[in-house]
Write a protein that holds these residues in place. Structure first.
Motif, PDB file in Angstrom:
ATOM      1  N   ASN A  72       0.852  -1.173   0.000  1.00 21.02           N
ATOM      2  CA  ASN A  72       0.000   0.000   0.000  1.00 21.02           C
ATOM      3  C   ASN A  72       0.897   1.235   0.000  1.00 21.02           C
ATOM      4  OD1 ASN A  72      -2.650  -1.133   0.077  1.00 21.02           O
ATOM      5  ND2 ASN A  72      -2.320  -1.674   2.226  1.00 21.02           N
ATOM      6  N   VAL A  73       0.487   2.274  -0.720  1.00 19.89           N
ATOM      7  CA  VAL A  73       1.270   3.506  -0.803  1.00 19.89           C
ATOM      8  C   VAL A  73       0.416   4.666  -0.315  1.00 19.89           C
ATOM      9  CG1 VAL A  73       2.562   5.061  -2.301  1.00 19.89           C
ATOM     10  CG2 VAL A  73       2.566   2.608  -2.760  1.00 19.89           C
ATOM     11  N   ILE A  74       1.019   5.522   0.500  1.00 17.97           N
ATOM     12  CA  ILE A  74       0.291   6.667   1.039  1.00 17.97           C
ATOM     13  C   ILE A  74       1.267   7.826   1.236  1.00 17.97           C
ATOM     14  CG2 ILE A  74       0.654   5.926   3.435  1.00 17.97           C
ATOM     15  CD1 ILE A  74      -2.149   7.044   4.082  1.00 17.97           C
ATOM     16  N   PRO A  75       0.838   9.054   0.940  1.00  9.63           N
ATOM     17  CA  PRO A  75       1.697  10.196   1.292  1.00  9.63           C
ATOM     18  C   PRO A  75       1.913  10.214   2.802  1.00  9.63           C
ATOM     19  CG  PRO A  75      -0.066  10.872  -0.198  1.00  9.63           C
ATOM     20  CD  PRO A  75      -0.398   9.485   0.243  1.00  9.63           C
ATOM     21  N   ALA A  76       3.130  10.468   3.230  1.00 13.59           N
ATOM     22  CA  ALA A  76       3.435  10.442   4.665  1.00 13.59           C
ATOM     23  C   ALA A  76       2.534  11.389   5.447  1.00 13.59           C
ATOM     24  CB  ALA A  76       4.902  10.798   4.891  1.00 13.59           C
ATOM     25  N   ARG A  77       2.140  12.493   4.841  1.00 14.80           N
ATOM     26  CA  ARG A  77       1.292  13.467   5.538  1.00 14.80           C
ATOM     27  C   ARG A  77      -0.097  12.913   5.853  1.00 14.80           C
ATOM     28  NH1 ARG A  77       1.371  15.173   0.197  1.00 14.80           N
ATOM     29  NH2 ARG A  77      -0.684  15.123  -0.833  1.00 14.80           N
ATOM     30  N   ASP A  78      -0.512  11.840   5.122  1.00 15.27           N
ATOM     31  CA  ASP A  78      -1.850  11.278   5.319  1.00 15.27           C
ATOM     32  C   ASP A  78      -1.879  10.117   6.311  1.00 15.27           C
ATOM     33  OD1 ASP A  78      -2.872  13.108   3.548  1.00 15.27           O
ATOM     34  OD2 ASP A  78      -2.842  11.747   1.828  1.00 15.27           O
ATOM     35  N   LEU A  79      -0.724   9.751   6.844  1.00 17.59           N
ATOM     36  CA  LEU A  79      -0.697   8.699   7.857  1.00 17.59           C
ATOM     37  C   LEU A  79      -1.404   9.185   9.113  1.00 17.59           C
ATOM     38  CD1 LEU A  79       2.922   7.196   7.847  1.00 17.59           C
ATOM     39  CD2 LEU A  79       0.795   5.940   7.477  1.00 17.59           C
ATOM     40  N   ASP A  80      -2.249   8.321   9.690  1.00 16.17           N
ATOM     41  CA  ASP A  80      -2.824   8.624  10.998  1.00 16.17           C
ATOM     42  C   ASP A  80      -3.055   7.314  11.740  1.00 16.17           C
ATOM     43  OD1 ASP A  80      -5.505   7.578  10.402  1.00 16.17           O
ATOM     44  OD2 ASP A  80      -5.792   9.369   9.207  1.00 16.17           O
ATOM     45  N   ASN A  83      -5.666   4.719  10.178  1.00 17.72           N
ATOM     46  CA  ASN A  83      -5.469   3.917   8.969  1.00 17.72           C
ATOM     47  C   ASN A  83      -4.235   3.030   8.997  1.00 17.72           C
ATOM     48  OD1 ASN A  83      -3.250   5.602   8.396  1.00 17.72           O
ATOM     49  ND2 ASN A  83      -4.416   6.889   6.972  1.00 17.72           N
ATOM     50  N   VAL A  84      -3.410   3.120  10.030  1.00 13.16           N
ATOM     51  CA  VAL A  84      -2.158   2.364  10.068  1.00 13.16           C
ATOM     52  C   VAL A  84      -2.393   0.858   9.995  1.00 13.16           C
ATOM     53  CG1 VAL A  84      -0.297   1.678  11.612  1.00 13.16           C
ATOM     54  CG2 VAL A  84      -0.675   4.082  11.137  1.00 13.16           C
ATOM     55  N   ALA A  85      -3.281   0.339  10.820  1.00 12.90           N
ATOM     56  CA  ALA A  85      -3.510  -1.106  10.865  1.00 12.90           C
ATOM     57  C   ALA A  85      -4.025  -1.628   9.524  1.00 12.90           C
ATOM     58  CB  ALA A  85      -4.491  -1.448  11.984  1.00 12.90           C
ATOM     59  N   GLN A  86      -4.915  -0.886   8.905  1.00 11.84           N
ATOM     60  CA  GLN A  86      -5.454  -1.310   7.620  1.00 11.84           C
ATOM     61  C   GLN A  86      -4.377  -1.298   6.541  1.00 11.84           C
ATOM     62  OE1 GLN A  86      -8.806   0.980   6.297  1.00 11.84           O
ATOM     63  NE2 GLN A  86      -9.048  -0.149   4.379  1.00 11.84           N
ATOM     64  N   LEU A  87      -3.534  -0.278   6.563  1.00 12.22           N
ATOM     65  CA  LEU A  87      -2.449  -0.205   5.590  1.00 12.22           C
ATOM     66  C   LEU A  87      -1.506  -1.399   5.708  1.00 12.22           C
ATOM     67  CD1 LEU A  87      -1.554   3.588   5.855  1.00 12.22           C
ATOM     68  CD2 LEU A  87      -2.424   2.435   3.810  1.00 12.22           C
ATOM     69  N   MET A  88      -1.199  -1.802   6.948  1.00 12.84           N
ATOM     70  CA  MET A  88      -0.232  -2.864   7.152  1.00 12.84           C
ATOM     71  C   MET A  88      -0.812  -4.261   6.905  1.00 12.84           C
ATOM     72  SD  MET A  88       2.819  -3.742   7.566  1.00 12.84           S
ATOM     73  CE  MET A  88       3.601  -2.140   7.835  1.00 12.84           C
ATOM     74  N   GLN A  89      -2.088  -4.345   6.622  1.00 11.47           N
ATOM     75  CA  GLN A  89      -2.673  -5.645   6.302  1.00 11.47           C
ATOM     76  C   GLN A  89      -2.037  -6.246   5.054  1.00 11.47           C
ATOM     77  OE1 GLN A  89      -6.944  -5.252   6.040  1.00 11.47           O
ATOM     78  NE2 GLN A  89      -7.222  -5.109   8.263  1.00 11.47           N
TER      79      GLN A  89
END
Length: 233
Positions: A72-80, A83-89
């Motif tokens: 999964n790719v996300i701009p660092a500014r949009d990390l919160d 959404n972290v757990a879902q991204l790391m799935q």
């Protein structure tokens, strides 16, 4: 569309950018960083920070890694923290353009921890080394110190020449070798300068309906140069 002095309309069409792994230009300036990315999933650390200037190829390598790792790719500014757990799935996450003005340090800390706990991977791209991110959270500072850092260095002659040719090729433009050599001797030696120069030459060639020769390139480069900066010897 813009009108030229003769009234001919010049179509400002987007150009196709080649972004496949085989299209990435490798030289001594970036081969260590390329090798570090390509070593996945056998990274020495769950986190790899890819550092380089604008135009150095960070996003290109990130996209290659995303494809290989299913990340999964996300701009660092949009990390919160939501959404972290879902991204790391996916088991792999790329955070681009860190740290930015609004980095959620707690979210990045949790993301790295999840990667460590679940044999996951995190690729972070940045224009600066992590030590210069001005991080306030001590635990995140500790995690970043343990990360692997790979640098995309300033372009050497081989890389800069290849970059100029690729920029023209991406725009489906033919350019004389003598024109490329002329640019190499006289341009600012940076990725961003190469991209800007090719864009300027492309626009002028389209407007003038001209071939991109050495003399044409010299004329375009002189337009924004100080007097006597260039010599035609």
């Amino acid at each position: 569309m813009a009108a030229t002095p003769t009234g001919q309309l010049a179509l400002d069409l987007p150009h196709r950018v080649a972004t496949g792994r085989d299209d990435f230009l490798v030289s001594a300036a970036n081969q260590a960083a390329v090798a570090a990315v390509d070593a996945w999933p056998r990274w020495p650390s769950p986190v790899l920070v890819l550092v380089g200037d604008a135009g150095s190829g960070k996003s290109h390598l990130c996209d290659v890694w995303r494809t290989n790792a299913g990340a999964n790719v996300i701009p660092a500014r949009d990390l919160d923290t939501v959404n972290v757990a879902q991204l790391m799935q996916a088991g792999a996450v790329a955070g681009e353009d860190a740290p930015g003005k609004f980095l959620d340090e707690t979210a990045l800390f949790h993301l790295i921890n999840l990667a460590r706990e679940n044999s996951g991977s995190v690729l972070i791209t940045s224009g600066e080394f992590p030590a210069r991110w001005n991080i306030a959270l001590p635990d995140l500072v500790s995690r970043l110190k343990a990360a692997q850092v790979a640098t995309l260095g300033d372009p050497d002659d081989d890389l800069l020449r290849g970059l100029l040719v690729k920029q023209f090729t991406d725009r489906q433009l033919h350019v004389e070798e003598a024109a490329v050599s002329y640019m190499l001797l006289r341009m600012e030696r940076s990725f961003e300068a190469a991209r800007s120069l090719v864009a300027r030459i492309d626009a002028r060639a389209l407007k003038d309906r001209a071939e991109i020769t050495r003399n044409f390139v010299a004329r375009v480069m002189r337009e924004n140069a100080q007097p006597n900066l260039f010599e035609d010897g």
